[in-house]
Design a protein around this motif. Structure first.
Motif, mmCIF file in Angstrom:
data_model
loop_
_atom_site.group_PDB
_atom_site.id
_atom_site.type_symbol
_atom_site.label_atom_id
_atom_site.label_comp_id
_atom_site.label_asym_id
_atom_site.label_seq_id
_atom_site.Cartn_x
_atom_site.Cartn_y
_atom_site.Cartn_z
ATOM 1 N N ALA A 20 -22.136 -17.373 35.302
ATOM 2 C CA ALA A 20 -23.144 -16.688 34.485
ATOM 3 C C ALA A 20 -23.459 -17.574 33.282
ATOM 4 O O ALA A 20 -22.555 -18.019 32.582
ATOM 5 C CB ALA A 20 -22.628 -15.333 34.027
ATOM 6 N N ARG A 21 -24.749 -17.819 33.068
ATOM 7 C CA ARG A 21 -25.176 -18.668 31.955
ATOM 8 C C ARG A 21 -26.254 -17.961 31.151
ATOM 9 O O ARG A 21 -27.263 -17.537 31.706
ATOM 10 C CB ARG A 21 -25.704 -20.008 32.457
ATOM 11 N N ALA A 22 -26.007 -17.838 29.852
ATOM 12 C CA ALA A 22 -26.998 -17.257 28.947
ATOM 13 C C ALA A 22 -27.745 -18.387 28.257
ATOM 14 O O ALA A 22 -27.136 -19.303 27.709
ATOM 15 C CB ALA A 22 -26.319 -16.366 27.918
ATOM 16 N N ALA A 47 -33.755 -14.254 25.323
ATOM 17 C CA ALA A 47 -32.614 -14.723 26.113
ATOM 18 C C ALA A 47 -32.824 -14.454 27.591
ATOM 19 O O ALA A 47 -33.455 -13.463 27.980
ATOM 20 C CB ALA A 47 -31.333 -14.048 25.641
ATOM 21 N N VAL A 94 -30.274 -14.604 31.129
ATOM 22 C CA VAL A 94 -28.924 -14.800 31.656
ATOM 23 C C VAL A 94 -29.029 -14.947 33.170
ATOM 24 O O VAL A 94 -29.571 -14.077 33.848
ATOM 25 C CB VAL A 94 -27.993 -13.629 31.282
ATOM 26 N N GLU A 112 -26.657 -22.124 24.735
ATOM 27 C CA GLU A 112 -26.077 -21.611 25.962
ATOM 28 C C GLU A 112 -24.733 -20.933 25.719
ATOM 29 O O GLU A 112 -24.019 -21.260 24.784
ATOM 30 C CB GLU A 112 -25.871 -22.746 26.978
ATOM 31 N N GLU A 113 -24.438 -19.982 26.583
ATOM 32 C CA GLU A 113 -23.125 -19.326 26.641
ATOM 33 C C GLU A 113 -22.841 -19.118 28.124
ATOM 34 O O GLU A 113 -23.724 -18.682 28.873
ATOM 35 C CB GLU A 113 -23.155 -17.992 25.908
ATOM 36 N N SER A 114 -21.652 -19.456 28.582
ATOM 37 C CA SER A 114 -21.371 -19.353 30.007
ATOM 38 C C SER A 114 -20.065 -18.623 30.260
ATOM 39 O O SER A 114 -19.192 -18.541 29.383
ATOM 40 C CB SER A 114 -21.328 -20.749 30.649
ATOM 41 N N ALA A 147 -24.553 -9.627 31.159
ATOM 42 C CA ALA A 147 -25.673 -10.341 30.547
ATOM 43 C C ALA A 147 -25.904 -9.893 29.113
ATOM 44 O O ALA A 147 -26.212 -10.711 28.236
ATOM 45 C CB ALA A 147 -26.934 -10.129 31.380
ATOM 46 N N LEU A 181 -23.203 -11.577 26.949
ATOM 47 C CA LEU A 181 -23.400 -13.027 26.905
ATOM 48 C C LEU A 181 -24.617 -13.404 26.064
ATOM 49 O O LEU A 181 -24.577 -14.358 25.279
ATOM 50 C CB LEU A 181 -23.585 -13.574 28.317
ATOM 51 N N SER A 182 -25.707 -12.669 26.224
ATOM 52 C CA SER A 182 -26.927 -12.992 25.472
ATOM 53 C C SER A 182 -26.723 -12.763 23.980
ATOM 54 O O SER A 182 -27.191 -13.546 23.150
ATOM 55 C CB SER A 182 -28.102 -12.166 25.984
#
Length: 260
Positions: free
Chosen positions: A9-11, A51, A53, A82-84, A116, A119-120
């Motif tokens: 998962a990538r934000a 954002a 995700v 980014e946040e993963s 999501a 993360l966002s």
């Protein structure tokens, strides 16, 4: 649903706002927040505060999605923050973090929306933590000037711009992104409360928000103090101008009386 038992998962924080009002209904899996199918495989959850995700989205599909989102982004950032998080689906196991990955019991849309959401918000916090640190770096020299010389050399307009930037940060975090609030998704899925609490604690969302709010308050008070000092100096200068004009007028009157 995500395919397989594991994905990443990538934000991505793309800009200040995403216009999602006309997203095709045929691609929509759920709303609030908006979850959509990504052509080429995977799912994206999109947020109005800029954002996106991505879950299990291949690099080629991600590039295509970002090109599609580009016209919808307001105030696009040069590089996306980014946040993963690694995600594993294990139906028979308790949900939680294990071996550097988040274990969930299913890859259903509601769980992905919840992941999501956190993360966002974490990506948004990281972005503004960096921005706020830069604001403090700009303010500090003027505080040092005030400490060392008892005065500062800076225009009121620039201070007001700093205040405006700080207010925008707070408005986006508290007003638009509602970082301190639980997602509305939990009203319909109360069984996800535990997972949300776990994620919120893992990314320290509330703690980071509290620190940001204190820093925003301090920075705002500092800049407002500087503006007040500049205004006071300007007011004093105006008062001296008025006094000087009065003295000149008196002298001219006396001159006229003596030499009439």
């Amino acid at each position: 649903m995500i395919a397989g038992t594991a994905c990443n998962a990538r934000a991505l924080l793309l800009g200040t706002r995403l216009d999602l009002s006309n997203w095709p209904e045929a691609e929509t899996l759920a709303r609030m927040p908006l979850a959509v199918r990504v052509p080429g495989g995977g799912i994206a959850v999109l947020f109005r505060y800029g954002a996106a995700v991505l879950f299990g989205v291949a690099p080629e599909a991600e590039r295509a999605l970002r090109e599609r989102l580009a016209p919808l982004v307001e105030n696009r950032y040069r590089s996306a923050d980014e946040e993963s998080l690694a995600l594993r689906v294990e139906p028979g196991r308790a949900e939680g973090l294990a071996d550097g990955a988040l274990v969930v019991q299913s890859g259903g849309v509601a769980r992905l929306q919840l992941v999501a959401d956190v993360l966002s918000k974490s990506a948004l916090l990281a972005h503004y933590e960096t921005r706020l640190a830069a604001e403090f770096d700009r303010i500090e020299p003027f505080a040092l000037q005030l400490e060392s010389h008892g005065r500062i050399q800076w225009r009121t307009r620039e201070h007001l711009q700093r205040i405006g930037a700080l207010l925008r940060m707070e408005q986006r975090m508290v007003g638009r992104a509602e970082i301190g609030e639980k997602p509305e998704l939990l009203w319909d899925h109360p069984e996800l409360e535990r997972l949300y609490a776990l994620l919120e604690a893992e990314f320290e969302v509330r703690e980071r928000l509290a620190v940001m709010e204190r820093k925003l308050d301090l920075a705002g008070r500092t800049v407002r103090t500087l503006v007040d000092l500049i205004n006071a100096r300007h007011s004093l200068r105006v008062e001296w101008y008025i006094v000087a004009l009065i003295v000149v007028e008196i002298l001219l009157t006396l001159y006229g009386m003596w030499f009439r």
